[in-house]
Design an enzyme around this catalytic site. Structure first.
Site, short mmCIF file in Angstrom:
data_model
loop_
_atom_site.label_atom_id
_atom_site.label_comp_id
_atom_site.label_asym_id
_atom_site.label_seq_id
_atom_site.Cartn_x
_atom_site.Cartn_y
_atom_site.Cartn_z
CB SER A 226 -6.68 -2.05 -6.57
OG SER A 226 -6.04 -1.11 -5.72
CB SER B 89 -7.60 0.21 -3.29
OG SER B 89 -8.18 0.36 -4.57
CE LYS C 200 -2.76 -1.88 -4.50
NZ LYS C 200 -3.79 -0.88 -4.12
#
Lengths: 97, 470
Positions: B150, B174, B75
């Protein structure tokens, strides 16, 4: 939450907001605050001392752990504007005073 | 793509090599990512890393490090020295990291091949990856739908077969919610189990890095490498911080029935009930529990998290790094840089946090939310005296279509089952529990298992038995 309050929050948070953003945020933040205010009916104790969990921040000794200059070049390269080994920013003192 | 565990066996037997797998990974990205948009950056040294890993396998055989030659996506709010980390924000469009996050140092030492940075909601704020300044990621199971968020890019990267493992961060769900939407295993470790040094901070008392994988065994493998005390993150824990959580033959699994009465898609609830039946059939005991405060977690979360966001994001001001917008005075530079560089959701949360922390409101909001958190921890400790694991659906719905959650509050409610876990700091895992049909497509949905603090091994044990060995 009215528009003036949103503008004030924008000033505190150092974010310039457009007229349209102020309009939308006034509505949205009001509705979010209404939702989160439901905790008032749950927590009847006076907020104050909260038990910190077993995991919390502690500060280490203030000691230098890397040789001087290790990261300097990388840091300077990341800066938007430099003058030699200095970070350049707008002046904050008005010389006329 | 094979799992990390399978890849190791295949490298050792000579069936394939890290170079071949790296090529396969890059080929999948080249073929599918123009549509999916899981990646923001694909690193230019993947082949070099793979060649190094191949050397190590040749030299050391079984002694080669655990993740030698395993492609991993990250990420893009995790720092990798010399690589770009945008956090999907325009304000960090040009930001090149000057150091490695602790988890990156550990993954490198374990021989992983770091493939690239994945898309996310800007600064990890969102539940759909629609808030990225670089455009949304699509769900590989149905490209008209979001991958969740996310960590949506990380989830999509694994689901589209580009990598067997991706690293995400989880502040309120997330990792787990995108795992549910993309049919993956998603682990949010105990707060403090994995170092936060080198992750871009969102809610410092909530953030944890974890894994998105195709198997529970892979989650365990990578977690054990990333976990551990770190002098650079003083909130990291060791084996003595919490009492030992035993692995058992049969578990007592608690279902917070009152929490599951409304707001859940009927098909998701049906899949959840089927899963409970399967657990009972396997010999586990299913009991109803009551967690009245847990249900109110979302309100506390939307006080604590924005408060921490408003403090943490103060550093993004266009002065020392990132994108600077010009202005007449220094104040203008701050205000313009943040106005132009930050997206709508980020601004919304910063303002909300600024409000709840301001003089006169602090006690009514942040103080009360922290008190509620303490009460939630106590409530949970009481419940864990009678059960070993708590279970809920991971998310109330399957993946939704783009733009479906119009107002911020309805998006926030996606995280109703996941945020109490972050507020109390316990570990949780999302594991696929079947599919539900929407518009002729089978959409995966996940079940969440929550263990007591430091109970990761219990989650892996149950997960491996119920999912990997299904």
């Amino acid at each position: 939450m009215d528009k003036a309050q949103i503008q004030h929050l924008g000033m505190l948070a150092r974010i310039k907001l457009s007229e349209q953003e102020v309009d939308t945020l006034a509505t949205e933040i009001s509705s979010i605050l209404e939702y989160v205010s439901t905790i008032n009916s749950l927590v009847d104790v006076e907020a104050g001392e909260q038990a910190v969990g077993p995991v919390h921040n502690v500060f280490r000794e203030d000691q230098i752990t890397t040789p001087s200059g290790t990261h300097t070049a990388d840091m300077l390269a990341a800066m938007p504007e430099t003058d030699g080994a200095f970070l350049k920013v707008k002046k904050i003192l008005d010389q006329s005073h | 793509m094979k799992t990390a565990t399978e890849l190791r066996a295949a490298y050792l037997s000579g069936e394939t090599t890290p170079e071949e797998i790296a090529q396969e990974s890059l080929a999948v990205i080249a073929a599918t990512d123009s549509d999916i948009h899981a990646f923001l950056d694909v690193y230019d040294d993947v082949a070099v890393q793979a060649a190094k890993a191949a050397e190590l396998i040749k030299e050391k055989g079984e002694q080669a490090p655990t993740l030698c030659g395993v492609p991993i996506a990250l990420k893009e709010n995790i720092l990798v020295k010399g690589k770009r980390a945008t956090a999907s924000s325009k304000i960090l469009d040009n930001y090149i990291c000057s150091y490695d996050a602790t988890i990156i140092t550990k993954l490198k030492e374990a021989g992983a091949v770091l493939v690239g940075g994945t898309n996310l909601d800007e600064f990890a704020m969102g539940s759909s990856t629609e808030n990225s300044a670089y455009g949304p990621t699509k769900n590989p199971h149905d490209t008209t739908r979001v991958p969740g968020g996310s960590s949506g890019g990380s989830a999509a990267a694994v689901a589209m077969g580009a990598v067997p493992v991706a690293i995400g961060t989880d502040t309120g769900g997330s990792i787990r919610q995108p795992a549910s939407y993309c049919g993956l295993v998603g682990l949010k470790p105990t707060y403090g189990a994995v170092s936060r040094h080198g992750l871009m901070a969102m809610g410092s008392s909530l953030d944890q890095a974890g894994t998105l994988t195709n198997s529970v065994a892979d989650a365990a493998l990578v977690y054990r490498i990333m976990a551990g005390k770190d002098p650079l993150d003083m909130t990291t824990i060791d084996d003595t911080t919490y009492p030992k959580v035993e692995v058992k033959e049969k578990y007592r699994i608690g279902v917070p029935r009152d929490f599951l009465r409304e707001g859940i898609d009927p098909d998701v609830m049906e899949a959840f009930e089927h899963n409970l039946e399967a657990l009972a059939k396997a010999g586990h005991e299913i009991v109803d529990i009551s967690l009245p405060l847990f249900e109110k977690g979302l309100a506390a979360y939307y006080i604590v998290m924005p408060a921490e966001v408003s403090s943490n994001l103060a550093r993004f001001d266009g002065i020392r790094y990132g994108v600077r917008a010009e202005g007449e005075s220094l104040l203008d530079v701050y205000q313009n840089s943040r106005a132009e560089g930050l997206g709508t959701e980020v601004k919304r949360r910063i303002l909300l946090g600024t409000y709840v922390l301001s003089a006169g409101y602090y006690d009514a909001f942040y103080g009360k939310a922290e008190t509620l958190r303490s009460m939630m921890r106590a409530e949970l400790a009481e419940v864990y005296k009678t059960v070993d694991i708590i279970t809920t659906p991971t998310a109330p719905t399957p993946a939704f279509t783009f733009g479906a959650q119009g107002d911020p509050l309805s998006m926030y409610k996606q995280d109703i089952f996941t945020v109490p876990v972050n507020l109390t700091g316990v570990p949780a895992i999302s594991i696929p529990m079947g599919t539900v049909e929407r518009d002729g497509k089978a959409l995966p949905v996940g079940v969440q298992y929550i263990a007591p603090h430091a109970g990761e091994e219990r989650l892996f044990d149950l997960g491996i038995r119920t999912y990997d060995q299904r």
